[in-house]
Write an enzyme that holds these catalytic residues in place. Structure first.
Site, PDB file in Angstrom:
ATOM      1  N   LYS A 114      27.439 -31.594 -21.516  1.00 48.59           N
ATOM      2  CA  LYS A 114      27.589 -30.151 -21.746  1.00 48.59           C
ATOM      3  C   LYS A 114      27.958 -29.921 -23.197  1.00 48.59           C
ATOM      4  O   LYS A 114      28.538 -30.804 -23.836  1.00 48.59           O
ATOM      5  CB  LYS A 114      28.708 -29.579 -20.860  1.00 48.59           C
ATOM      6  CG  LYS A 114      28.632 -28.079 -20.659  1.00 48.59           C
ATOM      7  CD  LYS A 114      27.726 -27.736 -19.492  1.00 48.59           C
ATOM      8  CE  LYS A 114      27.710 -26.260 -19.198  1.00 48.59           C
ATOM      9  NZ  LYS A 114      27.113 -26.005 -17.860  1.00 48.59           N
TER      10      LYS A 114
HETATM   11  N1  GLU Z   1      23.780 -24.488 -17.469  1.00 49.69           N
HETATM   12  C1  GLU Z   1      23.198 -24.759 -16.186  1.00 49.69           C
HETATM   13  C2  GLU Z   1      24.211 -25.418 -15.276  1.00 49.69           C
HETATM   14  O1  GLU Z   1      25.401 -25.262 -15.454  1.00 49.69           O
HETATM   15  C3  GLU Z   1      21.895 -25.520 -16.279  1.00 49.69           C
HETATM   16  C4  GLU Z   1      21.933 -26.821 -17.021  1.00 49.69           C
HETATM   17  C5  GLU Z   1      20.555 -27.438 -17.248  1.00 49.69           C
HETATM   18  O2  GLU Z   1      19.555 -26.870 -16.867  1.00 49.69           O
HETATM   19  O3  GLU Z   1      20.548 -28.544 -17.812  1.00 49.69           O
HETATM   20  O4  GLU Z   1      23.866 -26.030 -14.298  1.00 49.69           O
END
Ligand code: GLU
Length: 423
Positions: A114
């Site tokens: 993240k």
């Molecule tokens: N931000 C989204 C999540 O928290 C998607 C992450 C992604 O598609 O890699 O799952």
């Protein structure tokens, strides 16, 4: 000998504290793999970067950015990038760890990562936003890549920001690397169905949970917190299925209408002026949102929203976690005691990363699927994952959250064990 990590000091209800307590709860169900459980309690790698840009007025501003790769035992890191004034290293660590569990829960060949930048995007011009995105991408360019770690949108980031990230990374490597990020615009290697995928996954898992509870969606009353890409799409799909969206809350206010809000009218107003500008419902107090008469509650905003106090108040029978980490551990216990079923974030909102996986596969093969194919595959993956988790929960008499962690952590730690320690 195991020891606490030294660089964050979480409280019980903070995102990392919440995540650690979720891991502690699953350890008794891991059998021999519990030997490896400590690996889940520390990120593999955490990068903090300075992001300086020249502002439109000529001054130089510095922003703090992060990219955390929590675990890569099962594949490259995967997870969004968040722009928010309250982003911290500790929060990004927790969000990266939830990505590890999420990708494993739906059995995608990814680990968890993240990123985030601490800034208020509303205070930046489009030009400044582009500069900050590009400099951040360049700074984290030493650890991201189509085979190593693939960012995506999250809170306050979108397809345009992904296009800038893809372009910056591509300029630095001297080619066009579409697979370095997902959630891109369609004509730049994006996937059909990606924008609505998270909301759709919330709906699919919620519909199945409601069926198993004997809760008829026709006429069911739903309260939604957060009316962005996740909350508004889920609300629309539930309304199409016959449910009434009785309350919606975002950072601009809270509105209520017991007969059901008119979403077709509400969505454009919410996007332009915020909820408070809508006259098809009654404006209510922020805290009053938590005890509105409803059957289903969808937290689709930020972490830590369902506190112990709010868990005691809610009238919902079913909670669908569209947000990451919306429920603190004490609230989880209260909801379980009160017989409120929680479909946890790590399965409920996994639709987004699932279609991100489809996008990444399509970019690699340069062959693009139609939207029906995307949605059929998405629904199948979500249903299979939920059913397996439900069986695990029934077998061990545990919550869906602990069952999801059990299924996911077994996959992660099995990979860890099979790969072995290097050197
Ligand atoms: N931000 C989204 C999540 O928290 C998607 C992450 C992604 O598609 O890699 O799952």
């Amino acid at each position: 000998m195991n020891s606490e990590i030294s660089y964050v000091h979480p409280s019980a209800d903070s995102p990392w504290g919440t995540y650690l307590s979720q891991v502690d709860r699953v350890v008794p169900y891991l059998g021999g793999l519990a030997r490896w459980a400590e690996t889940l309690k520390r990120p593999k790698r955490a990068l903090i970067v300075d992001v300086p840009i020249e502002m439109d007025d000529g001054t130089v501003a510095h922003f703090e950015g992060y990219r955390v790769q929590h675990n890569m035992s099962r594949g490259p890191g995967k997870g969004g990038v968040r722009f928010h004034p309250q982003v911290t290293l500790e929060e990004v660590m927790a969000l990266s760890a939830w990505m590890t569990v999420k990708t494993a829960a739906v059995n995608l060949p990814f680990g968890g990562a993240k990123g985030g930048i601490r800034l208020d995007p509303k205070k930046l011009s489009q030009n400044e936003l582009e500069k900050v995105t590009r400099r951040y991408t360049s700074e984290i360019g030493i650890i991201i890549g189509p085979n190593t770690d693939i960012p995506a949108p999250d809170v306050n980031t979108n397809a345009q920001i992904m296009a800038w990230m893809m372009d910056t990374y591509s300029m630095n490597v001297g080619g066009t690397a579409t697979g370095v990020v997902t959630g891109k615009p369609l004509h730049l290697g994006g996937s059909l169905g990606r924008v609505k995928a998270t909301g759709r996954g919330v709906f699919v898992t919620g519909r199945e949970a409601a069926r198993r509870l004997g809760l008829d969606l026709r006429g069911a009353r739903i309260a939604v917190q957060g009316f962005g890409n996740v909350g508004s799409v889920a609300a629309e799909l539930f309304a199409e299925a016959g449910a009434r969206i009785v309350a919606v809350q975002d950072h601009t206010g809270t509105i209520f209408n017991g007969d059901g809000l008119d979403l077709a009218a509400l969505i454009p107003v919410a996007r332009e002026d915020g909820l408070a500008g809508f006259n098809g419902g009654k404006v209510i107090d922020t805290e009053a949102f938590w005890d509105v008469p409803c059957d289903i509650l969808i937290p689709a905003a930020l972490e830590g929203q369902i506190t112990a106090e709010r868990a005691l108040k809610t009238q919902a029978k079913l909670v669908l976690e569209g947000a990451n980490g919306p429920t603190v551990p004490a609230a989880d216990d209260i909801l379980a005691e009160r017989g409120v079923l929680v479909v946890p974030d790590v399965i409920c909102n996994a639709g987004g990363v699932t279609v991100s996986y489809f996008e990444w596969v399509q970019d690699f093969s340069s062959f693009f699927w139609d939207e029906d194919e995307i949605n059929v595959r998405l629904d199948r993956i979500m249903m299979n994952a939920l059913n397996q988790i439900w069986d695990t929960a029934d077998r061990h008499k545990i919550t869906l959250r602990t069952a999801t962690f059990a299924v996911a952590c077994e996959r992660i730690l099995m990979a860890r064990q099979e790969r072995g320690l290097y050197p």
